[in-house]
Structure formats: structure tokens, C-alpha cells
Scaffold this motif. Structure first.
Motif, mmCIF file in Angstrom:
data_model
loop_
_atom_site.group_PDB
_atom_site.id
_atom_site.type_symbol
_atom_site.label_atom_id
_atom_site.label_comp_id
_atom_site.label_asym_id
_atom_site.label_seq_id
_atom_site.Cartn_x
_atom_site.Cartn_y
_atom_site.Cartn_z
ATOM 1 N N TRP A 85 67.451 45.188 37.008
ATOM 2 C CA TRP A 85 66.158 44.475 37.787
ATOM 3 C C TRP A 85 65.541 43.171 37.137
ATOM 4 C CZ3 TRP A 85 61.254 45.307 35.286
ATOM 5 C CH2 TRP A 85 61.344 45.743 33.949
ATOM 6 N N PHE A 86 64.655 42.466 37.712
ATOM 7 C CA PHE A 86 64.290 41.227 37.230
ATOM 8 C C PHE A 86 62.698 41.150 36.916
ATOM 9 C CE2 PHE A 86 67.968 40.876 40.067
ATOM 10 C CZ PHE A 86 68.908 39.904 39.193
ATOM 11 N N ILE A 87 62.404 40.588 36.164
ATOM 12 C CA ILE A 87 60.943 40.079 36.063
ATOM 13 C C ILE A 87 60.872 38.818 35.508
ATOM 14 C CG2 ILE A 87 60.780 40.821 33.653
ATOM 15 C CD1 ILE A 87 58.056 42.163 34.374
ATOM 16 N N ALA A 88 59.654 37.975 35.916
ATOM 17 C CA ALA A 88 59.190 36.836 35.567
ATOM 18 C C ALA A 88 58.216 36.887 34.539
ATOM 19 C CB ALA A 88 58.809 35.720 36.591
ATOM 20 N N VAL A 89 58.068 36.268 33.417
ATOM 21 C CA VAL A 89 56.998 36.220 32.358
ATOM 22 C C VAL A 89 56.470 35.021 32.019
ATOM 23 C CG1 VAL A 89 57.499 38.595 31.761
ATOM 24 C CG2 VAL A 89 58.622 36.683 30.700
ATOM 25 N N ALA A 90 55.373 35.038 31.526
ATOM 26 C CA ALA A 90 54.651 33.812 30.487
ATOM 27 C C ALA A 90 54.186 34.279 29.534
ATOM 28 C CB ALA A 90 53.951 32.867 31.458
ATOM 29 N N PRO A 91 54.022 33.711 28.238
ATOM 30 C CA PRO A 91 53.413 34.450 26.994
ATOM 31 C C PRO A 91 52.119 34.558 27.157
ATOM 32 C CG PRO A 91 54.440 32.182 26.466
ATOM 33 C CD PRO A 91 54.568 32.622 28.009
ATOM 34 N N PRO A 92 51.396 35.547 26.286
ATOM 35 C CA PRO A 92 49.864 35.773 26.442
ATOM 36 C C PRO A 92 49.420 34.561 25.754
ATOM 37 C CG PRO A 92 50.866 37.113 25.019
ATOM 38 C CD PRO A 92 52.337 36.437 25.855
ATOM 39 N N ASN A 93 48.177 34.303 26.399
ATOM 40 C CA ASN A 93 47.129 33.109 25.554
ATOM 41 C C ASN A 93 45.891 33.401 26.003
ATOM 42 O OD1 ASN A 93 45.874 30.913 24.586
ATOM 43 N ND2 ASN A 93 47.433 29.468 24.985
ATOM 44 N N PRO A 94 44.969 34.183 25.499
ATOM 45 C CA PRO A 94 43.744 34.505 25.832
ATOM 46 C C PRO A 94 42.693 33.287 25.980
ATOM 47 C CG PRO A 94 43.775 35.183 23.525
ATOM 48 C CD PRO A 94 45.347 34.434 24.161
ATOM 49 N N GLU A 95 43.130 32.157 25.454
ATOM 50 C CA GLU A 95 42.290 31.084 25.550
ATOM 51 C C GLU A 95 42.237 30.339 26.786
ATOM 52 O OE1 GLU A 95 42.878 28.586 22.048
ATOM 53 O OE2 GLU A 95 42.551 30.247 20.792
ATOM 54 N N ILE A 96 43.513 30.540 27.811
ATOM 55 C CA ILE A 96 43.579 30.029 28.904
ATOM 56 C C ILE A 96 43.445 30.998 30.061
ATOM 57 C CG2 ILE A 96 44.270 27.837 27.821
ATOM 58 C CD1 ILE A 96 47.072 28.758 28.843
ATOM 59 N N ASP A 97 43.103 30.569 31.270
ATOM 60 C CA ASP A 97 43.042 31.236 32.594
ATOM 61 C C ASP A 97 44.257 31.278 33.423
ATOM 62 O OD1 ASP A 97 40.955 32.540 31.596
ATOM 63 O OD2 ASP A 97 39.700 31.249 32.783
ATOM 64 N N GLU A 98 45.374 30.401 32.847
ATOM 65 C CA GLU A 98 46.437 29.909 33.820
ATOM 66 C C GLU A 98 47.674 30.103 32.812
ATOM 67 O OE1 GLU A 98 47.056 25.847 35.462
ATOM 68 O OE2 GLU A 98 45.083 26.211 35.345
ATOM 69 N N PRO A 99 48.989 30.385 33.234
ATOM 70 C CA PRO A 99 50.063 30.278 32.336
ATOM 71 C C PRO A 99 50.488 28.827 32.624
ATOM 72 C CG PRO A 99 50.727 31.286 34.281
ATOM 73 C CD PRO A 99 49.242 31.181 34.272
ATOM 74 N N ALA A 100 51.117 28.297 31.404
ATOM 75 C CA ALA A 100 51.892 27.006 31.474
ATOM 76 C C ALA A 100 53.164 27.050 32.492
ATOM 77 C CB ALA A 100 51.852 26.467 30.327
ATOM 78 N N LEU A 101 53.427 26.155 33.362
ATOM 79 C CA LEU A 101 54.584 26.130 33.976
ATOM 80 C C LEU A 101 55.820 25.941 33.428
ATOM 81 C CD1 LEU A 101 53.486 23.468 36.929
ATOM 82 C CD2 LEU A 101 53.640 25.951 37.182
#
Length: 165
Positions: A85-101
Motif C-alpha cells: 500500500w501507499f501513504i503520503a506524509v509530512a513531518p509533525p510541526n506543532p507550531e504551524i497549522d499546515e504542512p509545508a508543500l
């Protein structure tokens, strides 16, 4: 004049513990009787009642425009019957409310392991090429009710991603 939606290809790479480390852990089989150590899933389920269940998902495209995170617990996912299977991820960052592209990555996961997502890891999926896949899921019993934060790239950037295999 309306903006046209963009579909950005997102190449999936085969998962390894090293490549996946910014997002969580990859857990493979270990020898029976092995002592607990850092190679075991480092879970945080202390903020509620753990829920371990099997969810059946049916095939859909590998396109997505929403990505989600949970900030109260870790989450484990794995397929049954050895299906990849596949998954897309972005690292956690509690200081921002959106993942960096630029931080969004996709992984191809074989059916002989499972993943543990760190608290706050953004994720979209699971996706797969089979008609359906049963996944085991370990999270809290109310994760999808009280700890489900979603970011919509279609609304913010007129952007969708498509995981490439």
C-alpha cells in the motif's frame, strides 16, 4: 475567472526505517522473545482509551487534496494478507497549522510490516492498487472525533497530489 486545479505528481519510494524516521517508525517482524527496545513501536496512547480494529477500505484513486494529523496520540497502520500500500506524509510541526508543500513525501509499504505515525504527523491514505485491503489501525477510541485536524490543499492552493508508483 476561476483558477484551474493543479495535479502534482508525488513519487512513492519504498519505505525504509531511515527514510521514514521524520514521520514515525517502520516495524518489521522480530524474533520471538526479543526484549523491548527502540526498534519496537514507541507508542503514546495515554490520552484516552486505545482502539485496535480492522478497517476495510475499497480501492480509490491515489489522488488526494486533504491531509490529516492527530495531536493526542500515535497511530499504527498495517495491511492484512501481505498486501502492499501507499501513504503520503509530512513531518509533525506543532507550531504551524499546515504542512509545508516541500515536505510532503509518499511511501510504498510492503505487506510484511506496519508503520507507527508520530504524534502530529500529517498523513493521507492508505492508498493501494487492490480491490480492497483490510488494515489494522491502533489509535484512540475517539481519535477521528476529537483529534482529527485536516488541511485542504484544494481550498488553499487549488492543488491535488497524485501518488506515482
Amino acid at each position: 475567472m476561476s483558477k484551474e486545479n493543479i495535479v502534482q505528481p508525488l513519487p512513492a519510494e519504498w519505505i525504509t526505517p531511515e527514510k521514514f524516521r521524520p514521520y514515525g517508525q517502520v516495524i518489521f517482524a522480530s524474533k520471538d522473545g526479543k526484549s523491548y527496545d527502540a526498534d519496537d513501536a514507541q507508542l503514546n496512547l495515554q490520552n484516552g482509551i486505545p482502539r485496535f480494529y480492522i478497517m476495510r477500505l475499497h480501492h480509490k484513486s491515489r489522488k488526494f487534496h486533504k491531509i490529516t494529523r492527530h495531536v493526542q496520540c500515535t497511530q499504527c497502520l498495517g495491511s492484512l494478507e501481505g498486501k502492499d500500500w501507499f501513504i503520503a506524509v509530512a513531518p509533525p510541526n506543532p507550531e504551524i497549522d499546515e504542512p509545508a508543500l516541500a515536505d510532503i513525501a509518499a511511501f510504498h509499504i510492503p505487506g510484511n510490516c506496519f508503520i507507527k505515525l508520530e504524534i502530529g504527523t500529517w498523513h493521507a491514505g492508505p492508498y493501494f492498487n487492490h480491490d480492497f485491503v483490510d488494515f489494522y489501525n491502533l489509535e484512540l477510541n475517539d481519535t477521528n472525533v476529537v483529534d482529527h485536524f485536516t488541511y485542504d490543499f484544494l481550498k488553499s492552493h487549488q492543488l491535488q497530489f497524485e501518488i506515482q508508483v
